[in-house]
Design a protein around this motif. Sequence first.
Motif, PDB file in Angstrom:
ATOM      1  N   ALA A 196      -8.048  -6.042  13.980  1.00  0.00           N
ATOM      2  CA  ALA A 196      -7.000  -6.771  13.251  1.00  0.00           C
ATOM      3  C   ALA A 196      -6.832  -6.214  11.837  1.00  0.00           C
ATOM      4  N   HIS A 197      -5.606  -6.313  11.342  1.00  0.00           N
ATOM      5  CA  HIS A 197      -5.340  -5.785   9.985  1.00  0.00           C
ATOM      6  C   HIS A 197      -6.309  -6.367   8.964  1.00  0.00           C
ATOM      7  N   ARG A 256      -0.232   7.547   3.092  1.00  0.00           N
ATOM      8  CA  ARG A 256      -1.471   7.036   3.675  1.00  0.00           C
ATOM      9  C   ARG A 256      -2.527   6.885   2.585  1.00  0.00           C
ATOM     10  N   ARG A 257      -3.320   5.856   2.741  1.00  0.00           N
ATOM     11  CA  ARG A 257      -4.498   5.742   1.880  1.00  0.00           C
ATOM     12  C   ARG A 257      -5.629   6.402   2.647  1.00  0.00           C
ATOM     13  N   LEU A 258      -6.173   7.473   2.098  1.00  0.00           N
ATOM     14  CA  LEU A 258      -7.174   8.257   2.810  1.00  0.00           C
ATOM     15  C   LEU A 258      -8.573   7.904   2.312  1.00  0.00           C
ATOM     16  N   TYR A 259      -9.439   7.576   3.239  1.00  0.00           N
ATOM     17  CA  TYR A 259     -10.824   7.217   2.914  1.00  0.00           C
ATOM     18  C   TYR A 259     -11.743   8.375   3.267  1.00  0.00           C
ATOM     19  N   TRP A 273       4.040 -11.877   6.169  1.00  0.00           N
ATOM     20  CA  TRP A 273       2.714 -12.482   5.992  1.00  0.00           C
ATOM     21  C   TRP A 273       1.955 -11.806   4.837  1.00  0.00           C
ATOM     22  N   VAL A 274       2.027 -10.474   4.767  1.00  0.00           N
ATOM     23  CA  VAL A 274       1.310  -9.759   3.697  1.00  0.00           C
ATOM     24  C   VAL A 274       1.868 -10.169   2.331  1.00  0.00           C
ATOM     25  N   GLU A 334      -0.638  -0.256   2.088  1.00  0.00           N
ATOM     26  CA  GLU A 334      -1.590   0.124   3.139  1.00  0.00           C
ATOM     27  C   GLU A 334      -1.156  -0.449   4.494  1.00  0.00           C
ATOM     28  N   ILE A 335      -0.709  -1.686   4.485  1.00  0.00           N
ATOM     29  CA  ILE A 335      -0.254  -2.303   5.742  1.00  0.00           C
ATOM     30  C   ILE A 335       1.040  -1.633   6.214  1.00  0.00           C
TER      31      ILE A 335
END
Lengths: 210, 117
Positions: B50-51, B85-88, A14-15, A33-34
């Motif tokens: 949700a994503h 990881r994308r770190l915020y 889907w992504v 990211e997903i």
Amino acid sequence: MSGIDLASGFTRSWVRLYTRRLDPELRETRIAEIESDLWEHGRDSEEAGAAPSDAGLQIVARCLAGMPADLAWRSDAARRARSSRRREPMNEVIRRSWWLVPAALVGLFDVMLFLAQSGRYGGLGGGFLEPRIGVRLAASAAWLVFAVCIAAGIALRNRRPQRAGWLVIVGSLPALLLFWMVVPPLLAVAAIVGAVLHMTSTPSPAQTPA
Amino acid sequence: MRRRKGALIPIEAAILEAAVDLQRRGEPEFHGFFIAKVLRDLDDARRLTAHGTLYKALARLQKAGFVDSRWEDPDAAAAEGRPRRRLYRVTGLGERVAAEVRPASRGQLPKPRLEPA
């Protein structure tokens, strides 16, 4: 294959679908990211001792519930890309795209050679370059392939800059062999140089965002 | 849901508040799945955000300058055998905005939603 694997595969598909034809960097950022989220979700479920099927259902539910937001995000990203393209100054467009002109001309030259070799246009073909029909047909097909390579490279230049560059290079190289014709080989050199610059100045979508 | 331009919607306010709380507890950086878990625990909900809702909200918060992000060192991720990881991290502006929205939502933390943002 566990429920988590199936759900993750569904989410990945889907992504990839909703990020198609977006800016490559933006697309890869979202995919990465997903991917990280899916991995963390799987590990978290494992640590919590959840059944893989339950975890898989949760992942699918998160994916399905987020679809409208994904589509809204895509639409916004595409709109911003269009508006930034419109605002791009003319000299920037020329600096980024000049090589498309020689590439297109070399492609046209390849098409002319295809027509000449295939002999479809009487005087132009019919033994102009090669009297043997088998060789002529093979050469004709080859020139057509080179022309298609260039056309595909031009079409893919934004979405797959690396692949596009290679296609233009492959399609232009044979024109160098006809060095006595002067202009087509010079155009081919320009197209190849431009394609190489395009490949080196545009980040590959395969690179994980920094 | 129609939104006023620049206004935070509940999921964005919830992320910002949760991120500021994490910062105060000595965890200045967070990744998407982690904040989804924090939101679920805060709300005592069964489902994770949700994503699409989560990452769209994070993107919008970043665009507004309330959070910024970086990709972690690839070696750190490779050492643990997982994707990067994308770190915020909440910015100073984000902290001020969180302080403004907090009184309005205190005792009634915005509910993380699964509907589109």
